[in-house]
Each structure stands twice: as C-alpha cells, then as structure tokens.
Design an enzyme around this catalytic site. Structure first.
Site, PDB file in Angstrom:
ATOM      1  N   TYR A   1     -16.700 -32.268  18.740  1.00  0.00           N
ATOM      2  CA  TYR A   1     -16.905 -30.959  19.035  1.00  0.00           C
ATOM      3  C   TYR A   1     -17.711 -30.518  20.029  1.00  0.00           C
ATOM      4  O   TYR A   1     -17.937 -29.556  20.797  1.00  0.00           O
ATOM      5  CB  TYR A   1     -17.105 -29.944  17.649  1.00  0.00           C
ATOM      6  CG  TYR A   1     -18.638 -29.842  17.380  1.00  0.00           C
ATOM      7  CD1 TYR A   1     -19.271 -28.569  17.680  1.00  0.00           C
ATOM      8  CD2 TYR A   1     -19.315 -31.019  16.629  1.00  0.00           C
ATOM      9  CE1 TYR A   1     -20.725 -28.607  17.239  1.00  0.00           C
ATOM     10  CE2 TYR A   1     -20.811 -30.758  16.443  1.00  0.00           C
ATOM     11  CZ  TYR A   1     -21.361 -29.575  16.614  1.00  0.00           C
ATOM     12  OH  TYR A   1     -22.771 -29.355  16.389  1.00  0.00           O
TER      13      TYR A   1
ATOM     14  N   TYR B   1     -14.731 -17.354  13.573  1.00  0.00           N
ATOM     15  CA  TYR B   1     -15.969 -17.840  12.730  1.00  0.00           C
ATOM     16  C   TYR B   1     -16.941 -16.552  12.325  1.00  0.00           C
ATOM     17  O   TYR B   1     -17.919 -16.304  12.892  1.00  0.00           O
ATOM     18  CB  TYR B   1     -16.653 -18.837  13.578  1.00  0.00           C
ATOM     19  CG  TYR B   1     -17.635 -19.597  13.158  1.00  0.00           C
ATOM     20  CD1 TYR B   1     -17.657 -20.426  11.904  1.00  0.00           C
ATOM     21  CD2 TYR B   1     -19.084 -19.587  13.733  1.00  0.00           C
ATOM     22  CE1 TYR B   1     -18.572 -21.183  11.695  1.00  0.00           C
ATOM     23  CE2 TYR B   1     -20.184 -20.084  13.315  1.00  0.00           C
ATOM     24  CZ  TYR B   1     -19.915 -21.231  12.162  1.00  0.00           C
ATOM     25  OH  TYR B   1     -21.007 -22.097  11.665  1.00  0.00           O
TER      26      TYR B   1
ATOM     27  N   ARG C   1     -28.685 -27.862  11.389  1.00  0.00           N
ATOM     28  CA  ARG C   1     -29.788 -27.401  12.314  1.00  0.00           C
ATOM     29  C   ARG C   1     -30.979 -26.919  11.565  1.00  0.00           C
ATOM     30  O   ARG C   1     -31.290 -25.814  11.712  1.00  0.00           O
ATOM     31  CB  ARG C   1     -29.327 -26.350  13.303  1.00  0.00           C
ATOM     32  CG  ARG C   1     -28.364 -26.868  14.175  1.00  0.00           C
ATOM     33  CD  ARG C   1     -27.839 -25.617  15.311  1.00  0.00           C
ATOM     34  NE  ARG C   1     -27.743 -24.481  14.809  1.00  0.00           N
ATOM     35  CZ  ARG C   1     -26.484 -23.895  14.321  1.00  0.00           C
ATOM     36  NH1 ARG C   1     -25.308 -24.639  14.366  1.00  0.00           N
ATOM     37  NH2 ARG C   1     -26.316 -22.733  13.786  1.00  0.00           N
TER      38      ARG C   1
ATOM     39  N   ASP D   1      -6.954 -23.224   6.858  1.00  0.00           N
ATOM     40  CA  ASP D   1      -7.339 -23.990   8.059  1.00  0.00           C
ATOM     41  C   ASP D   1      -7.734 -25.571   7.662  1.00  0.00           C
ATOM     42  O   ASP D   1      -9.017 -25.525   7.769  1.00  0.00           O
ATOM     43  CB  ASP D   1      -8.137 -23.040   9.132  1.00  0.00           C
ATOM     44  CG  ASP D   1      -8.183 -23.765  10.506  1.00  0.00           C
ATOM     45  OD1 ASP D   1      -7.159 -24.325  10.501  1.00  0.00           O
ATOM     46  OD2 ASP D   1      -9.291 -24.087  11.036  1.00  0.00           O
TER      47      ASP D   1
ATOM     48  N   THR E   1     -13.534 -19.093   8.103  1.00  0.00           N
ATOM     49  CA  THR E   1     -13.792 -19.238   6.474  1.00  0.00           C
ATOM     50  C   THR E   1     -14.379 -18.073   5.958  1.00  0.00           C
ATOM     51  O   THR E   1     -15.313 -17.565   6.497  1.00  0.00           O
ATOM     52  CB  THR E   1     -14.720 -20.739   6.383  1.00  0.00           C
ATOM     53  OG1 THR E   1     -13.977 -21.745   7.001  1.00  0.00           O
ATOM     54  CG2 THR E   1     -14.839 -20.862   5.012  1.00  0.00           C
TER      55      THR E   1
ATOM     56  N   GLU F   1      -9.013 -18.514   4.394  1.00  0.00           N
ATOM     57  CA  GLU F   1      -8.954 -17.666   5.248  1.00  0.00           C
ATOM     58  C   GLU F   1      -8.135 -16.605   5.262  1.00  0.00           C
ATOM     59  O   GLU F   1      -7.203 -16.902   4.332  1.00  0.00           O
ATOM     60  CB  GLU F   1      -8.991 -18.065   6.817  1.00  0.00           C
ATOM     61  CG  GLU F   1     -10.047 -19.477   7.026  1.00  0.00           C
ATOM     62  CD  GLU F   1      -9.843 -19.891   8.384  1.00  0.00           C
ATOM     63  OE1 GLU F   1      -9.380 -18.813   9.410  1.00  0.00           O
ATOM     64  OE2 GLU F   1     -10.280 -20.898   8.795  1.00  0.00           O
TER      65      GLU F   1
END
Length: 408
Positions: free
Chosen positions: A228, A112, A126, A217, A330, A185
């Site tokens: 998650y 990531y 967030r 992915d 990504t 990716e």
C-alpha cells in the site's frame, strides 16, 4: 394492511419493497421485489421489458420520478384486494428462486469513513503518531476498486495469493494470504449519471442514488501491508467484494435518517451539510462468523455521510454512471463489540478471538463462513431489513509449482 400473508416482524414488508434480480429453473434472470417470504416477478406483473433485462440498471437509469411511481404502484397493488387476482399469480416463494448480482457494476469506489475504524488502525500501526492522518477530518478518503470482482452474496471466497513480507523477513515471498479479513460496510448504488466536468452537490444526492445494499470488502491484510505504500490498496482488496442481492430503495430509509456525529473542524462549503438535511443513517449491522455473533457495528456513527462521499467523489468533475457502487468503508463503533473487521476485533492478530466452541481466530481460516446482516428503523416502530451478504472461504488455488515459484 396488505392482502399478502406477511410473516410477523418481517423486514421485507410494504415499507421496504427491496429490488433484486432472480431466476427460477429454466428461466432467464429478471427483476423482482421481496414481499415477506415471496418475490413479486416484476417482468411478468408489469409487462415492462425494463424489468426483463437481467439487471436493475435500465430501471435505475429512469430516475427518481419513475422510482417513486413504481413504488406507489406496488403499494397500491399489495394493499387493494381489487388487484389481488392479477398480482398474486406472480408472487413466487423466495425459497424457490435463485438470486443474482442485482446490477451491472460500472465503477466501484470504497471509502474510509468510520472515525472509530480509522483511529483503531492508526493506533495499531502508528502508535507514536496521532491516530488520524492530517487530511482525514477534512475529506472522505477513498480508493477506486475493481468493479469486475464485485459479486453477489454466496459467491465463494477463494483465498487470494500475492506478495507478502513480514517486518522480520529479508525479502518478500509469493503465496496465499495468511491474514484474510472482512470489512462490514454499507453500499450505495447510483441510478442517474452525471455529466463529465460537473459536480453533484449535497442537495442532489437523492436525485442520483437509487438504493442501498450490504457490502463485505474482503481484505488480505498481509498483501495490503506490503503493497500500500505509496499508492494505496490494490491486490489486497481487488480479489472479491461481496454485495447483498437486495437493494433497499433510498425512499424506504426515510425513518432511518439521523444527523451525523459532530465534526471537529470546519468543512469546506461543498461538504458542509449543516443546511442540506441529514444523511446519516441509523442502520444496525451484525457480523457473524460460522453462525456466531461477533459484533454489532452502528452505521449512525459514520463520520462522513454517503451524500458527502458522493459530493467529494465528483468535486473534481468525475462523472457518475448508472450502476456505480460506492461503499462506506468499514463500519465500527466505539465499543469493542462494535468493530467491523477482524483486524480490529483481534487487535492486529495480537488478541485472538475465542469462539463458543473453544476455537480461536485472529483472521479467517479456510471453511469459515461470514454473514453480514442489517436493519433500520421503519414507520410505526417497524424494522427495514437490508438482507444479508454471506461468503465461505475456500483454499487458495495454489499448486506445488506455485509453491516452488513463491520461494524464488
């Protein structure tokens, strides 16, 4: 100069020579090398049984000296007319071969490592907190994926099913993903393993990593959002990961090496690459949906390099195995047209993407075809092609009985 008649501007010239596994009707899969619009049958041309195994693993396990020796041998064969009569019969038209998964995948890890991607998702989910989590600039965050569902380009993308729960729903339901996404990716394949309990330092990256491929992915964002917390991605990721059939040798990307972006915080010594040589890579990706160009993610913007990812992956003593695949995560850049996922391009589904035919997308629909391609600088202004990875979305395998079960 080469004696094979290479198309003008080919990305599969002698500076590249990517490896893959192919077959022709009635023959077993074996190793080949892409040369222009042809494939050189290595099993036949070399007589070496290592190239007749149906995967690159046995050759990758031989290590950097063997990789360099064969690369030098191939370049000599294809530039010296003295070898033409022996080599030319083993050059097959690429259009006449079938391409297979190039490696037996041992373990699969996905990182990531794009700051732009991580900040985009942080701002979406967030909005009242800093976009990056406190650990993000100190270590390459990743998760272990499912090696058994890594498949070669062209493998159908069956829409996954699982538990979903929108914020307004009282309880989860079972059903097909309604927010199927992509992740553009770059993947790295380990050739030489390591000893359990030992670390792989930054300086040893090229002693272990054989080459590079493209990775999509595929991600079910609604399944992922529900599952998650607190442990991370699971069924939202594990249904399929697609890879390109050609593996570009790390040696072919020497002209693509660039410094990574400036880091904002001091790094611990095992990740500090200031004196280890840069392993940022100037790879230009392109994302197409049903043939239409959607975005152009720049890999050179990745905050964490593959060398740092490998160093972090093994810092706890985890061992490497031949065939390990680790992917970058990504790839996204600072521009809106440089985002490597639909969740970013549609900003969480709130800003639909309008296609040239007037239709719109937030996430993938059944029948959609996604194609990722990429290239990198080569010598003398040339470009190295990484090939492509393509997948067509098929409807979920979801029966009337399943629908009834999903409502219980």
């Amino acid at each position: 100069m080469s004696w094979p008649d290479l198309p003008a501007g080919t990305g599969f010239g002698l500076a590249n020579l990517p490896y893959g596994v192919f077959s022709t009707p009635g023959t077993a899969p074996r190793t080949g090398v892409a040369v222009g619009d042809s494939v050189l049958d290595l099993a036949a041309a070399t007589g070496d049984p290592v190239h007749a195994t149906g995967s690159l693993n046995a050759f990758m396990a031989q290590g950097p000296e063997a990789w360099a020796a064969l690369r030098q041998r191939l370049r000599a064969w294809l530039t010296d007319e003295a070898h033409r009569s022996a080599v030319e019969p083993h050059l097959l038209p690429r259009r006449d071969v079938s391409l297979h998964l190039p490696v037996e995948v041992a373990d699969y890890v996905d990182f990531y490592s794009s700051r732009h991607h991580a900040e985009n998702l942080g701002r979406m989910f967030r909005p009242d907190s800093p976009p990056l989590t406190p650990n993000w600039q100190h270590l390459p965050i990743g998760y272990h994926g499912r090696a058994g569902t890594v498949a070669v380009s062209g493998t159908p993308v069956v829409r996954p099913c699982g538990q979903r729960k929108a914020p307004a729903d009282e309880a989860p339901t079972l059903g097909p993903s309604q927010r199927l996404d992509i992740e553009a990716e770059v993947g790295f394949l380990v050739g030489v393993g390591s000893v359990l309990g030992a670390r792989v330092p930054l300086a040893d990256f090229s002693q272990h990593v054989f080459g590079v491929c493209l990775v999509n992915d595929w991600s079910a964002r609604d399944l992922q959002a529900w599952e998650y917390v607190p442990l991370g991605p699971f069924l939202g990721k594990s249904f399929l990961t697609s890879v390109s059939p050609w593996v570009v040798p790390l040696a072919a990307l020497e002209h693509a090496r660039v410094p990574p972006p400036a880091r904002d915080v001091p790094l611990l010594p095992y990740l500090d690459d200031a004196d280890a040589g840069p392993w940022g890579l100037d790879i230009a990706l392109e994302v197409r949906l049903n043939g239409e160009l959607l975005s152009c993610p720049p890999f050179r913007e990745m905050y964490w390099t593959a060398a740092q990812q490998l160093a972090h992956l093994t810092v706890n003593g985890a061992s490497l195995r031949t065939g390990d695949l680790f992917a970058s995560g990504t790839v996204s850049g600072p521009g809106e047209d440089q985002r490597g996922s639909l969740i970013e391009l549609s900003w969480g589904g709130r800003e639909p993407i309008t296609l040239a035919d007037g239709s719109t997308r937030t996430f993938l629909e059944d029948g959609d075809v996604v194609t990722l391609t990429a290239s990198a600088p080569g010598p003398d202004g040339s470009r190295i092609a990484l090939g492509e990875v393509t997948g067509r979305v098929q409807p979920a395998r979801w029966t009337a009985t399943d629908r009834q079960e999903g409502r219980r």
